[in-house]
Structures are given as C-alpha cells and as structure tokens.
Write an enzyme that holds these catalytic residues in place. Structure first.
Site, PDB file in Angstrom:
ATOM      1  N   THR A  98      -2.012   5.590  -7.332  1.00  0.00           N
ATOM      2  CA  THR A  98      -2.802   4.967  -8.404  1.00  0.00           C
ATOM      3  C   THR A  98      -4.267   5.008  -7.986  1.00  0.00           C
ATOM      4  OG1 THR A  98      -0.989   3.443  -8.844  1.00  0.00           O
ATOM      5  CG2 THR A  98      -3.139   2.878  -9.780  1.00  0.00           C
ATOM      6  N   LYS A 173      -1.718   3.842 -16.239  1.00  0.00           N
ATOM      7  CA  LYS A 173      -1.259   3.027 -15.104  1.00  0.00           C
ATOM      8  C   LYS A 173      -2.131   1.779 -14.930  1.00  0.00           C
ATOM      9  CE  LYS A 173       0.524   1.804 -11.090  1.00  0.00           C
ATOM     10  NZ  LYS A 173       1.830   1.221 -10.873  1.00  0.00           N
TER      11      LYS A 173
HETATM   12  P1  NAP Z   1       1.790   2.318   1.679  1.00  0.00           P
HETATM   13  O1  NAP Z   1       3.163   1.920   2.032  1.00  0.00           O
HETATM   14  O2  NAP Z   1       0.633   1.548   2.246  1.00  0.00           O
HETATM   15  O3  NAP Z   1       1.614   3.877   2.032  1.00  0.00           O
HETATM   16  C1  NAP Z   1       0.392   4.523   1.903  1.00  0.00           C
HETATM   17  C2  NAP Z   1       0.552   5.946   2.395  1.00  0.00           C
HETATM   18  O4  NAP Z   1      -0.697   6.647   2.219  1.00  0.00           O
HETATM   19  C3  NAP Z   1       0.899   6.054   3.877  1.00  0.00           C
HETATM   20  O5  NAP Z   1       1.753   7.166   4.053  1.00  0.00           O
HETATM   21  C4  NAP Z   1      -0.490   6.310   4.509  1.00  0.00           C
HETATM   22  O6  NAP Z   1      -0.411   6.977   5.750  1.00  0.00           O
HETATM   23  C5  NAP Z   1      -1.094   7.210   3.460  1.00  0.00           C
HETATM   24  N1  NAP Z   1      -2.569   7.243   3.498  1.00  0.00           N
HETATM   25  C6  NAP Z   1      -3.420   6.258   3.105  1.00  0.00           C
HETATM   26  N2  NAP Z   1      -4.693   6.657   3.269  1.00  0.00           N
HETATM   27  C7  NAP Z   1      -4.642   7.916   3.759  1.00  0.00           C
HETATM   28  C8  NAP Z   1      -5.634   8.855   4.142  1.00  0.00           C
HETATM   29  N3  NAP Z   1      -6.952   8.585   4.015  1.00  0.00           N
HETATM   30  N4  NAP Z   1      -5.229  10.049   4.619  1.00  0.00           N
HETATM   31  C9  NAP Z   1      -3.924  10.324   4.745  1.00  0.00           C
HETATM   32  N5  NAP Z   1      -2.928   9.485   4.410  1.00  0.00           N
HETATM   33  C10 NAP Z   1      -3.290   8.293   3.920  1.00  0.00           C
HETATM   34  O7  NAP Z   1       1.573   2.293   0.081  1.00  0.00           O
HETATM   35  P2  NAP Z   1       2.642   2.455  -1.111  1.00  0.00           P
HETATM   36  O8  NAP Z   1       3.106   1.116  -1.524  1.00  0.00           O
HETATM   37  O9  NAP Z   1       3.606   3.544  -0.803  1.00  0.00           O
HETATM   38  O10 NAP Z   1       1.630   2.964  -2.272  1.00  0.00           O
HETATM   39  C11 NAP Z   1       1.206   4.315  -2.405  1.00  0.00           C
HETATM   40  C12 NAP Z   1       0.526   4.462  -3.775  1.00  0.00           C
HETATM   41  O11 NAP Z   1       1.477   4.154  -4.809  1.00  0.00           O
HETATM   42  C13 NAP Z   1      -0.664   3.528  -3.987  1.00  0.00           C
HETATM   43  O12 NAP Z   1      -1.661   4.165  -4.741  1.00  0.00           O
HETATM   44  C14 NAP Z   1      -0.036   2.376  -4.781  1.00  0.00           C
HETATM   45  O13 NAP Z   1      -1.010   1.689  -5.554  1.00  0.00           O
HETATM   46  C15 NAP Z   1       0.960   3.127  -5.636  1.00  0.00           C
HETATM   47  N6  NAP Z   1       2.120   2.357  -6.133  1.00  0.00           N
HETATM   48  C16 NAP Z   1       2.816   1.521  -5.299  1.00  0.00           C
HETATM   49  C17 NAP Z   1       3.911   0.817  -5.798  1.00  0.00           C
HETATM   50  C18 NAP Z   1       4.699  -0.144  -4.945  1.00  0.00           C
HETATM   51  O14 NAP Z   1       5.472  -0.948  -5.523  1.00  0.00           O
HETATM   52  N7  NAP Z   1       4.600  -0.110  -3.633  1.00  0.00           N
HETATM   53  C19 NAP Z   1       4.296   0.967  -7.133  1.00  0.00           C
HETATM   54  C20 NAP Z   1       3.603   1.858  -7.934  1.00  0.00           C
HETATM   55  C21 NAP Z   1       2.510   2.543  -7.424  1.00  0.00           C
HETATM   56  P3  NAP Z   1      -0.143   6.148   7.123  1.00  0.00           P
HETATM   57  O15 NAP Z   1       1.345   6.061   7.245  1.00  0.00           O
HETATM   58  O16 NAP Z   1      -0.762   6.963   8.186  1.00  0.00           O
HETATM   59  O17 NAP Z   1      -0.807   4.798   6.963  1.00  0.00           O
END
Ligand code: NAP
Length: 302
Positions: A98, A173
């Site tokens: 997002t 979104k």
């Molecule tokens: P998360 O668990 O914090 O995972 C984030 C991922 O992004 C990790 O693999 C992280 O790598 C990677 N990352 C972040 N910054 C980076 C960078 N600069 N370079 C390379 N890799 C990077 O987050 P999540 O909950 O999966 O969310 C991911 C996305 O989906 C977000 O945009 C969120 O808003 C969206 N989303 C989440 C949900 C939910 O319920 N969780 C629902 C809908 C949408 P590392 O492992 O190295 O930290």
C-alpha cells in the site's frame, strides 16, 4: 503455454503466505527479502533465493513487490540493485504494497521507458486473507497487463476488481483504509463504553457480533482487544502510514476527512507508548489512556 515465472520481493507478514500460495498453485518462484533469513522457508518449499531484486527480475516474467511504503517500493524497483536493472521489455511488475498513488504513477512511467508495464494491486483481508488466498485485490494499470496476470491474482485472492489506470488501485486501497480505521475506532469506543458500564465484554461481543453492528473488525479484532492479544496482523505503524497517505490524497483534492484525521491523532498516543509494532487492535490503548479505564484486567509492564 506454461505458467509464468513469478518473482516475489518482500516476505513479511503478508508476502510470506502470498508467496507460499503461488508455490502451491505451481508457479516457478524466485524470491528475495532484505533480511535473508526470511527466504529460507520459501527456498525449502522449492523457491529459488535470489541475491537482489535485479536478479529476481532477470529470472521472472512477472515480479511482485510486497514491501512497506513508497520509498521502499522505489528502492526495490528503481534503486541501484533494483528490478529495473534486470528488466527486459515485456516484464510486468505488480506492486501489492500500500503506497502513494502519485509515487505509483511515477514508478510506472520510469518502468514504461524500458518497455515494462506496472500494475498497482494493493490488497485487503489481512494476514488471514493472505494465508487463505481470500484477499480482495484492487488493481490499477494497463488493462491488458491486468488480464494477463489475472490467474496470478486468482491464486492469491477471491475478489479481484480492475479499478482503472495506474494509481487507481492504490486510491481504492486508501478509501478502504479510511473505512477500516474508523471502524476499528467504533469497535474501541463501543467496547470501552461497555467496560466502563461494567458489562461482561465477552457477552457484549457475542450479542453485537450477530446484529447490525457486526463487521470484520468487530469479529476479528474485538476478541483480541478484550484478551489483550496485541500480536500484529496489521501493524499500527503501517496503519499510520496508510492514514497519512489518505490524508495527503484528501489534501490534494481539498477533501475534508475529519474522522480519519482524528483516528490518525489517536493512534499517535499508541505510538507514543512505544506500541507502533503492535497490531491495530492496540488502538484500544488510546481509549484506555483518554478514559482512565482499562478494558479488562491490567496490562503487564505498563
Ligand atoms: P511487514 O511484515 O513489516 O513486512 C514488510 C516487508 O517489506 C519485509 O519483508 C521487509 O523486509 C520489506 N521491506 C521494507 N522496506 C524495505 C526496503 N526498503 N527494501 C527492501 N525490503 C523492504 O509488513 P506487512 O504487514 O507484510 O505489509 C506489507 C505491505 O502490505 C504494506 O504496504 C502494508 O501496508 C500492506 N498490507 C498489510 C496488511 C496486513 O494485514 N498486514 C493488509 C493489507 C495490506 P525485512 O524482512 O528485511 O524487514
């Protein structure tokens, strides 16, 4: 024609189960994650572990990104070792994070210079939807690329809606996040009122979950609030990112979003408590702070 070779960048809470579902659907998969240890499980399941986003692009027909915020997507796609440097004409990039609709359009136009099409395809449905492949997916970008990638979306979600040109998936979104955030606040206020009035909150949840007040947030997060289970499905920090993006879009459009602005400020209270990495159900903490009442029992360590 065989299945497309898919690349997956970002194996966090959402990316990990989504990548697993692509493997289960039979897609040849290449993965990359900044923290390399998170790649091991996927490699054990049959994915190839790449050394950079560039290498992911070199080995794939379609590259999916699922990272955090706009600068992170820019980094993995346009950065020094980014997807664009391993891309060839015909590659399709799908960003499912997002992020900002405006940044999305900028990245799409950079990729277009290399003959690469980009779809913005953010998701709703949480970690549960990612695990069960029941996500709702809202897609912007070229329609032909959308149609080409539909089978991939169908391996990840249940409701897939083509919204229109580049950025319109992200715009949809952000509307979704406004509705979710205010809904969580509504659940917090209803439960806190019940707590202050001395109701049995389990009974309250049982009664109202079956009536007109029911919602995904009430059913999934309400029980976690009263059990004080703040383990993240969706982090407060990410919710704040999304509300910031929604408020920025609203400002561009001169559109007042009073409820969203209020919830954004209330969640600052939770962040100030050092709880930004907790799940969005920790929004209840803000209500506890301003009401001087605990929802149930005492929170350890605070
Ligand atoms: P998360 O668990 O914090 O995972 C984030 C991922 O992004 C990790 O693999 C992280 O790598 C990677 N990352 C972040 N910054 C980076 C960078 N600069 N370079 C390379 N890799 C990077 O987050 P999540 O909950 O999966 O969310 C991911 C996305 O989906 C977000 O945009 C969120 O808003 C969206 N989303 C989440 C949900 C939910 O319920 N969780 C629902 C809908 C949408 P590392 O492992 O190295 O930290």
């Amino acid at each position: 024609m065989g299945l497309k070779r898919v690349g997956f960048i970002g194996l966090g809470i959402m990316g990990r189960p989504m990548a697993i579902n692509l493997l289960k659907a039979g897609y040849p998969l290449t993965v990359w994650n900044r923290t390399r240890s998170k790649m091991e499980e996927l490699i054990a399941l049959g994915a190839y572990g790449a050394n950079s986003p560039k290498e992911v692009a070199e080995r794939s027909d379609v590259v999916i990104t699922m990272v955090t915020d706009s600068p992170d997507v820019e980094e993995v796609i346009l950065g020094p070792d980014g997807v664009i440097h391993g891309a060839r004409p015909g590659l399709i990039v799908i960003d499912m994070s997002t992020i900002s609709p405006a940044v999305t359009r900028r990245i799409a136009s950079e990729l277009a210079k290399k003959g690469v099409k980009m779809l913005d395809a953010p998701v709703s449905g949480g970690e549960k939807g990612a695990k069960e492949a029941t996500l709702s997916i809202m897609v912007g970008g070229p329609r032909d690329a959308f149609e080409e990638c539909l089978p991939i979306f169908e391996a990840l979600g249940k409701k897939i809606v083509y919204m229109g040109p580049s950025g319109s998936g992200q715009t949809a979104k952000l509307c979704n996040q406004v509705i979710c955030a205010l809904n969580i606040q509504a659940v917090c206020e209803g439960l806190m009122l019940g707590a202050k009035a001395g109701l049995d909150l389990k009974k309250l949840l049982e009664a109202v979950s079956a009536g007109a007040a029911s919602s995904w947030m009430l059913v999934n997060l309400g029980p976690k609030m009263i059990e004080r289970d703040f383990k993240p499905g969706f982090k407060i920090r990410h919710q704040q990112k999304d509300l910031r993006l929604a408020l920025e879009l609203a400002a561009e459009l001169k559109m007042p979003l009073p409820g969203t602005a209020l919830v954004h400020q209330l969640l600052r209270i939770v962040e100030a408590e050092g709880l930004g990495e907790e799940g969005t159900q920790a929004a209840i903490i803000a209500m506890e702070k301003i009401s001087g009442t605990k929802i149930v029992g005492e929170r350890e360590g605070c």
